[in-house]
Motif scaffolding. Sequence first.
Motif, PDB file in Angstrom:
ATOM      1  N   GLU A   1     -10.879  -7.273  40.065  1.00  0.00           N
ATOM      2  CA  GLU A   1     -11.163  -8.112  38.898  1.00  0.00           C
ATOM      3  C   GLU A   1     -11.918  -7.304  37.843  1.00  0.00           C
ATOM      4  O   GLU A   1     -11.664  -7.420  36.647  1.00  0.00           O
ATOM      5  CB  GLU A   1     -11.986  -9.334  39.329  1.00  0.00           C
TER       6      GLU A   1
ATOM      7  N   HIS B   1     -13.920 -20.091  50.739  1.00  0.00           N
ATOM      8  CA  HIS B   1     -13.471 -19.037  49.817  1.00  0.00           C
ATOM      9  C   HIS B   1     -12.199 -18.392  50.378  1.00  0.00           C
ATOM     10  O   HIS B   1     -12.100 -18.183  51.593  1.00  0.00           O
ATOM     11  CB  HIS B   1     -14.589 -17.988  49.705  1.00  0.00           C
TER      12      HIS B   1
ATOM     13  N   PRO C   1     -10.252 -12.869  36.683  1.00  0.00           N
ATOM     14  CA  PRO C   1     -10.755 -13.305  37.992  1.00  0.00           C
ATOM     15  C   PRO C   1      -9.631 -13.511  39.012  1.00  0.00           C
ATOM     16  O   PRO C   1      -8.513 -13.867  38.655  1.00  0.00           O
ATOM     17  CB  PRO C   1     -11.446 -14.642  37.699  1.00  0.00           C
ATOM     18  N   PHE C   2      -9.975 -13.304  40.261  1.00  0.00           N
ATOM     19  CA  PHE C   2      -9.084 -13.599  41.389  1.00  0.00           C
ATOM     20  C   PHE C   2      -7.693 -12.970  41.239  1.00  0.00           C
ATOM     21  O   PHE C   2      -6.692 -13.667  41.180  1.00  0.00           O
ATOM     22  CB  PHE C   2      -8.987 -15.121  41.618  1.00  0.00           C
TER      23      PHE C   2
ATOM     24  N   GLY D   1     -15.309 -19.375  41.501  1.00  0.00           N
ATOM     25  CA  GLY D   1     -15.640 -18.456  42.581  1.00  0.00           C
ATOM     26  C   GLY D   1     -17.032 -17.889  42.397  1.00  0.00           C
ATOM     27  O   GLY D   1     -17.841 -18.408  41.620  1.00  0.00           O
ATOM     28  N   GLU D   2     -17.269 -16.801  43.095  1.00  0.00           N
ATOM     29  CA  GLU D   2     -18.613 -16.222  43.125  1.00  0.00           C
ATOM     30  C   GLU D   2     -18.812 -15.199  42.000  1.00  0.00           C
ATOM     31  O   GLU D   2     -19.556 -15.456  41.041  1.00  0.00           O
ATOM     32  CB  GLU D   2     -18.787 -15.571  44.499  1.00  0.00           C
ATOM     33  N   ALA D   3     -18.126 -14.094  42.101  1.00  0.00           N
ATOM     34  CA  ALA D   3     -18.279 -13.008  41.131  1.00  0.00           C
ATOM     35  C   ALA D   3     -17.061 -12.106  41.253  1.00  0.00           C
ATOM     36  O   ALA D   3     -16.395 -12.094  42.290  1.00  0.00           O
ATOM     37  CB  ALA D   3     -19.550 -12.209  41.449  1.00  0.00           C
ATOM     38  N   PRO D   4     -16.762 -11.331  40.201  1.00  0.00           N
ATOM     39  CA  PRO D   4     -15.599 -10.449  40.291  1.00  0.00           C
ATOM     40  C   PRO D   4     -15.776  -9.388  41.373  1.00  0.00           C
ATOM     41  O   PRO D   4     -16.902  -8.945  41.630  1.00  0.00           O
ATOM     42  CB  PRO D   4     -15.563  -9.765  38.909  1.00  0.00           C
ATOM     43  N   GLY D   5     -14.664  -9.004  41.987  1.00  0.00           N
ATOM     44  CA  GLY D   5     -14.660  -7.858  42.905  1.00  0.00           C
ATOM     45  C   GLY D   5     -14.105  -6.646  42.168  1.00  0.00           C
ATOM     46  O   GLY D   5     -13.967  -6.655  40.938  1.00  0.00           O
TER      47      GLY D   5
ATOM     48  N   ASN E   1     -15.777 -17.595  37.445  1.00  0.00           N
ATOM     49  CA  ASN E   1     -16.781 -17.294  38.468  1.00  0.00           C
ATOM     50  C   ASN E   1     -18.162 -17.698  37.980  1.00  0.00           C
ATOM     51  O   ASN E   1     -18.395 -17.816  36.770  1.00  0.00           O
ATOM     52  CB  ASN E   1     -16.793 -15.786  38.746  1.00  0.00           C
TER      53      ASN E   1
HETATM   54  N1  URA Z   1     -14.008 -13.377  44.654  1.00  0.00           N
HETATM   55  C1  URA Z   1     -14.582 -14.193  43.748  1.00  0.00           C
HETATM   56  O1  URA Z   1     -15.459 -14.995  44.088  1.00  0.00           O
HETATM   57  N2  URA Z   1     -14.178 -14.105  42.498  1.00  0.00           N
HETATM   58  C2  URA Z   1     -13.220 -13.268  42.090  1.00  0.00           C
HETATM   59  O2  URA Z   1     -12.900 -13.278  40.904  1.00  0.00           O
HETATM   60  C3  URA Z   1     -12.633 -12.440  43.045  1.00  0.00           C
HETATM   61  C4  URA Z   1     -13.030 -12.506  44.325  1.00  0.00           C
END
Ligand code: URA
Length: 258
Positions: A123, A230, A129-130, A116-120, A156
């Motif tokens: 997370e 996504h 993650p996710f 994925g992209e990055a933690p929200g 991520n």
């Molecule tokens: N979206 C992401 O790209 N990564 C995460 O870990 C959570 C949401």
Amino acid sequence: MDRDQLVEHLTFARELGVTGSSRDPRWRERRIKAAPPAAVADSTPEAEAAESAMAAGALAPAAGEPMVLRRSAAEGLEMLRTEIGPACTRCKLHTLGRSQVVFGIGNPNAQLMFVGEAPGADEDEQGVPFVGRAGQLLTKIIEAIELKRDDVYIANVIKCRPPQNRNPEPDEVEQCEPFLFQQIDAIKPRVIVALGKFGAQTLLRTQEPISRLRGRVFEYRGSKLVPTFHPAYLLRNPPAKRDVWEDMKLVRQLLAGE
Ligand code: URA
């Protein structure tokens, strides 16, 4: 699975566009099995001898063989986690409100990896993650191809939460992306699914829109890479779940070696 879970599973499968289940026994035979634990992955006498030599602190090569130190995927990941550290300060995100590094989670021997992209926010809070709403949808997507979260690996591009969930900036990607490469090189998944525009464009070094990248297969660091939408986008655009289901069928075929 109880009745409510079954209803939820079937409802989600219908939303994804699944029109039936396969009775073809070959598919079940080809189902992706969780890889055996690394410690028993190679139980030849040579491997056992190498294990004992390593345990003794020295790995003697067989006659005429070069000295090779083989590290398991799990060991490689743990070394990397230690190298990054729990409070990384390599980029400015550590000054911008992130609470912890979100390293990645799953089976170190996974054949399938999601990036994925990055933690929200969720997370960042849990260090995994996710796990928020998008993560719950990702779990359902994984289950739609008859796998469990524990069978796959999830990471991520960026390991720390950007403020207000803004896109990661180029200097942050530059610092953090090598850690993702090392995760991929340790796990050596057969297939990588890049989730969303940012992950796909960053990994593939392209500006092509995700709508044109998705559903295609790219060679990537020895793996097959399939970009798809996504899960957070799917929450906003449920009809796109059908495209993701098409992509996941492709992933299933790649995992089966087709
Ligand atoms: N979206 C992401 O790209 N990564 C995460 O870990 C959570 C949401």
